[in-house]
Design an enzyme around this catalytic site. Structure first.
Site, PDB file in Angstrom:
ATOM      1  N   ARG A 153       6.004 -12.955 -27.993  1.00  0.00           N
ATOM      2  CA  ARG A 153       5.863 -14.342 -28.427  1.00  0.00           C
ATOM      3  C   ARG A 153       7.237 -14.990 -28.419  1.00  0.00           C
ATOM      4  O   ARG A 153       8.233 -14.372 -28.814  1.00  0.00           O
ATOM      5  CB  ARG A 153       5.246 -14.423 -29.832  1.00  0.00           C
ATOM      6  CG  ARG A 153       3.777 -14.029 -29.891  1.00  0.00           C
ATOM      7  CD  ARG A 153       2.898 -15.049 -29.161  1.00  0.00           C
ATOM      8  NE  ARG A 153       1.474 -14.732 -29.229  1.00  0.00           N
ATOM      9  CZ  ARG A 153       0.816 -14.037 -28.317  1.00  0.00           C
ATOM     10  NH1 ARG A 153       1.479 -13.560 -27.262  1.00  0.00           N
ATOM     11  NH2 ARG A 153      -0.478 -13.810 -28.441  1.00  0.00           N
ATOM     12  N   GLU A 182       6.537 -24.333 -25.197  1.00  0.00           N
ATOM     13  CA  GLU A 182       5.854 -24.152 -23.916  1.00  0.00           C
ATOM     14  C   GLU A 182       5.013 -25.384 -23.601  1.00  0.00           C
ATOM     15  O   GLU A 182       4.324 -25.891 -24.484  1.00  0.00           O
ATOM     16  CB  GLU A 182       4.973 -22.902 -23.963  1.00  0.00           C
ATOM     17  CG  GLU A 182       5.775 -21.616 -24.138  1.00  0.00           C
ATOM     18  CD  GLU A 182       4.918 -20.359 -24.132  1.00  0.00           C
ATOM     19  OE1 GLU A 182       3.677 -20.475 -24.025  1.00  0.00           O
ATOM     20  OE2 GLU A 182       5.478 -19.260 -24.231  1.00  0.00           O
ATOM     21  N   HIS A 201       4.290 -17.902 -19.223  1.00  0.00           N
ATOM     22  CA  HIS A 201       3.385 -17.208 -20.159  1.00  0.00           C
ATOM     23  C   HIS A 201       2.194 -16.631 -19.382  1.00  0.00           C
ATOM     24  O   HIS A 201       1.034 -16.907 -19.677  1.00  0.00           O
ATOM     25  CB  HIS A 201       2.893 -18.163 -21.249  1.00  0.00           C
ATOM     26  CG  HIS A 201       2.426 -17.446 -22.486  1.00  0.00           C
ATOM     27  ND1 HIS A 201       2.597 -17.955 -23.750  1.00  0.00           N
ATOM     28  CD2 HIS A 201       1.794 -16.255 -22.654  1.00  0.00           C
ATOM     29  CE1 HIS A 201       2.090 -17.123 -24.644  1.00  0.00           C
ATOM     30  NE2 HIS A 201       1.591 -16.079 -24.000  1.00  0.00           N
TER      31      HIS A 201
END
Length: 239
Positions: A153, A182, A201
């Site tokens: 994360r 993000e 991601h």
């Protein structure tokens, strides 16, 4: 999600654990191999017209430190063991002794892991104990030739501190699949760094894993509605 509030309100909370373990672990090894064998940089050089043999390292010469030896951390260590890497692990929870013995993982302190590892893979959960676990102080504990890989994360890593460490040469590079914000902002200095590999991601990308998540979600829904699922596997084949 505040599970205590959900419990007070009678809201069921379910998840789909272990769904993306294998593709994420594969991605970690992809970053490690790319940095060790320098394929990305040799590819760029050859395409730019430079016939340059950039020195690389065999993984059997390297030490891997895994922060967070849960499902993903264990899968990373299993893959690294196959390459003959020296393995270090760190976790706030006990790790099964049979796993540690089988793979010859040395469980150690975070400081010792950072001091010794050629590659540091962040595979822990994001929680109050891991927020900015990798920060200016812990980055200074890493070797100057070490590479940080984060597929966990974004907020586990203090991004401004990482950027400064990369600029200063405190560490040699980073492979990042996750970020504090993000999508990664257009003006992020990380986008201009040659010794950083970035991904959107996407380390969990796998059609089979997505399928598992979809079916586990349906299973959770049926359980929540008290609908019998004795023949769930048969149901999957009929849809």
């Amino acid at each position: 999600m505040d599970q205590r509030i959900c419990e007070e309100l009678g809201i069921q909370v379910r998840n789909t654990p272990n769904a993306f373990t294998l593709p994420v672990a594969d991605s970690v090894m992809g970053y490690i191999l790319a940095f060790a064998r320098r394929q990305v940089w040799m590819d760029r050089a050859v395409k730019a017209g430079t016939w340059q043999k950039i020195p690389g390292k065999s993984l059997s010469e390297c030490t891997l430190g895994v922060i967070g030896v849960g499902n993903v951390g264990k899968a990373v260590l299993r893959r690294a063991h196959a390459f003959g890497m020296t393995l270090l692990g760190n976790d706030i929870a006990p790790v099964a002794t049979d796993f540690v013995a089988e793979l010859k993982v040395e469980m150690t302190s975070l400081k010792d892991l950072l001091n010794r590892a050629d590659f540091v893979s962040v595979n822990c959960d994001l929680n109050p104990t891991s927020w900015h676990l990798i920060n200016a102080a812990t980055l200074r504990e890493m070797r100057s030739d070490a590479v940080l890989v984060n597929t966990a994360r974004g907020p586990v890593v203090d991004e401004p501190a990482l950027i400064e460490a990369l600029k200063a040469g405190t560490i040699a590079g980073a492979g990042l699949d996750v970020f504090e914000i993000e999508p990664l902002p257009e003006d992020s200095p990380l986008k201009k760094m040659d010794h950083v590999m970035l991904a959107p991601h996407n380390s969990n990308s796998s059609p089979a894993a997505w399928e598992r998540v979809h079916w586990n979600t349906i299973r959770n829904l049926l359980l929540g509605l008290d609908i019998p699922i004795d023949d769930f596997e048969s149901l999957k084949t009929r849809v």
